[in-house]
Design a protein around this motif. Sequence first.
Motif, PDB file in Angstrom:
ATOM      1  N   MET A   1     -14.595  -7.643 -98.942  1.00  0.00           N
ATOM      2  CA  MET A   1     -15.556  -7.941 -98.322  1.00  0.00           C
ATOM      3  C   MET A   1     -14.139  -8.198 -96.640  1.00  0.00           C
ATOM      4  N   ARG A   2     -14.769  -7.262 -95.847  1.00  0.00           N
ATOM      5  CA  ARG A   2     -12.920  -7.606 -94.479  1.00  0.00           C
ATOM      6  C   ARG A   2     -13.531  -8.490 -93.929  1.00  0.00           C
ATOM      7  N   ASN A   3     -14.189  -8.595 -93.504  1.00  0.00           N
ATOM      8  CA  ASN A   3     -14.368  -9.747 -92.636  1.00  0.00           C
ATOM      9  C   ASN A   3     -14.505 -11.560 -93.383  1.00  0.00           C
ATOM     10  N   PRO A   4     -12.969 -12.166 -93.368  1.00  0.00           N
ATOM     11  CA  PRO A   4     -13.284 -13.213 -94.097  1.00  0.00           C
ATOM     12  C   PRO A   4     -13.830 -14.733 -93.871  1.00  0.00           C
ATOM     13  N   TYR A   5     -14.172 -14.446 -92.686  1.00  0.00           N
ATOM     14  CA  TYR A   5     -15.455 -15.612 -92.203  1.00  0.00           C
ATOM     15  C   TYR A   5     -16.790 -14.955 -92.581  1.00  0.00           C
ATOM     16  N   ALA A   6     -17.136 -13.506 -92.894  1.00  0.00           N
ATOM     17  CA  ALA A   6     -18.193 -14.032 -93.350  1.00  0.00           C
ATOM     18  C   ALA A   6     -18.370 -14.600 -94.775  1.00  0.00           C
ATOM     19  N   ALA A   7     -17.016 -13.985 -95.498  1.00  0.00           N
ATOM     20  CA  ALA A   7     -16.468 -14.205 -96.632  1.00  0.00           C
ATOM     21  C   ALA A   7     -16.916 -15.811 -97.199  1.00  0.00           C
ATOM     22  N   ALA A   8     -15.943 -16.403 -96.548  1.00  0.00           N
ATOM     23  CA  ALA A   8     -16.053 -17.340 -96.379  1.00  0.00           C
ATOM     24  C   ALA A   8     -17.291 -18.374 -96.578  1.00  0.00           C
ATOM     25  N   TYR A   9     -18.766 -17.971 -95.492  1.00  0.00           N
ATOM     26  CA  TYR A   9     -20.182 -18.331 -95.581  1.00  0.00           C
ATOM     27  C   TYR A   9     -20.223 -17.605 -96.789  1.00  0.00           C
ATOM     28  N   LEU A  74     -19.444 -25.393 -95.213  1.00  0.00           N
ATOM     29  CA  LEU A  74     -17.700 -25.968 -95.187  1.00  0.00           C
ATOM     30  C   LEU A  74     -16.927 -24.919 -95.753  1.00  0.00           C
ATOM     31  N   GLY A  75     -17.834 -24.219 -96.582  1.00  0.00           N
ATOM     32  CA  GLY A  75     -17.131 -22.704 -97.258  1.00  0.00           C
ATOM     33  C   GLY A  75     -15.917 -22.198 -95.390  1.00  0.00           C
ATOM     34  N   MET A  76     -16.667 -22.005 -94.606  1.00  0.00           N
ATOM     35  CA  MET A  76     -16.244 -21.296 -93.235  1.00  0.00           C
ATOM     36  C   MET A  76     -15.411 -22.621 -93.192  1.00  0.00           C
ATOM     37  N   GLY A  77     -15.176 -23.152 -92.711  1.00  0.00           N
ATOM     38  CA  GLY A  77     -13.621 -24.405 -92.409  1.00  0.00           C
ATOM     39  C   GLY A  77     -12.529 -24.128 -93.480  1.00  0.00           C
ATOM     40  N   TRP A  78     -12.955 -23.908 -95.189  1.00  0.00           N
ATOM     41  CA  TRP A  78     -11.801 -24.109 -96.194  1.00  0.00           C
ATOM     42  C   TRP A  78     -11.600 -22.521 -95.242  1.00  0.00           C
ATOM     43  N   GLY A  79     -12.207 -21.560 -95.247  1.00  0.00           N
ATOM     44  CA  GLY A  79     -11.714 -19.855 -94.903  1.00  0.00           C
ATOM     45  C   GLY A  79     -10.939 -20.297 -93.847  1.00  0.00           C
ATOM     46  N   LEU A  80     -10.962 -21.021 -92.874  1.00  0.00           N
ATOM     47  CA  LEU A  80      -9.436 -21.620 -91.252  1.00  0.00           C
ATOM     48  C   LEU A  80      -8.428 -21.969 -92.507  1.00  0.00           C
ATOM     49  N   VAL A  81      -8.653 -22.531 -93.440  1.00  0.00           N
ATOM     50  CA  VAL A  81      -7.211 -23.282 -94.176  1.00  0.00           C
ATOM     51  C   VAL A  81      -6.792 -23.183 -95.350  1.00  0.00           C
ATOM     52  N   ARG A  82      -7.486 -22.021 -96.089  1.00  0.00           N
ATOM     53  CA  ARG A  82      -7.145 -22.072 -97.674  1.00  0.00           C
ATOM     54  C   ARG A  82      -5.796 -21.007 -97.126  1.00  0.00           C
ATOM     55  N   MET A 144     -14.211 -16.915-103.216  1.00  0.00           N
ATOM     56  CA  MET A 144     -13.571 -16.080-102.319  1.00  0.00           C
ATOM     57  C   MET A 144     -12.154 -15.621-102.781  1.00  0.00           C
ATOM     58  N   ARG A 145     -11.410 -16.122-103.775  1.00  0.00           N
ATOM     59  CA  ARG A 145     -10.810 -14.775-104.024  1.00  0.00           C
ATOM     60  C   ARG A 145     -10.765 -13.360-104.549  1.00  0.00           C
ATOM     61  N   TRP A 146     -12.617 -13.854-105.227  1.00  0.00           N
ATOM     62  CA  TRP A 146     -13.575 -12.740-105.592  1.00  0.00           C
ATOM     63  C   TRP A 146     -13.774 -11.609-104.512  1.00  0.00           C
ATOM     64  N   LEU A 147     -14.234 -12.108-103.881  1.00  0.00           N
ATOM     65  CA  LEU A 147     -14.790 -11.603-102.167  1.00  0.00           C
ATOM     66  C   LEU A 147     -13.497 -11.113-100.821  1.00  0.00           C
ATOM     67  N   VAL A 148     -12.231 -11.829-101.193  1.00  0.00           N
ATOM     68  CA  VAL A 148     -11.474 -11.492 -99.849  1.00  0.00           C
ATOM     69  C   VAL A 148      -9.921 -10.780-101.110  1.00  0.00           C
TER      70      VAL A 148
END
Length: 155
Positions: A1-9, A74-82, A144-148
């Motif tokens: 998935m190209r968009n990491p925010y969508a992936a985090a969601y 929560l997933g989106m928040g994690w996407g910002l800091v992971r 996240m690892r699978w998508l990004v």
Amino acid sequence: MRNPYAAAYVAGAVGTGALGVLVSVRNATLGHAPPYAARNIARHVLGRLFGRKLSRHEASRWAFALRAGYGPLLGMGWGLVRRRTSKWTLLHSGVLLGLGVLAFERAAFPVFKATALANTWSRAEHVWLFAQTAVFGVVTEATMRWLVKEEPTTP
């Protein structure tokens, strides 16, 4: 998935979905829904907000809505800091997310008067809260690892 925010969601939504299975096991093992069950939180917090007691059915519907928003956020928040932990093992990174969620919830429950005081919970209820936040964290991080796919760094 190209968009990491969508992936985090999406990852947060998948992590939340994994909890659905665990919640059934948790409630069966405990013999009841714990104080931090989404239905109980909806009943306490939204009941106060609406100025009336929610029926069991209403609380269940609101609990679904709360989970549907909370997990992906929560997933989106994690996407910002992971980014800093993405090189860690899945278990280490996922449990770190779970511990972050656990700390947030343990701080937020009393502030919002969402649950009975934690010192009234059974030991098993405390263990299950840790377990469910850890499962959420690991499943969310795995997704996240699978998508990004991380871009390789060039020197």
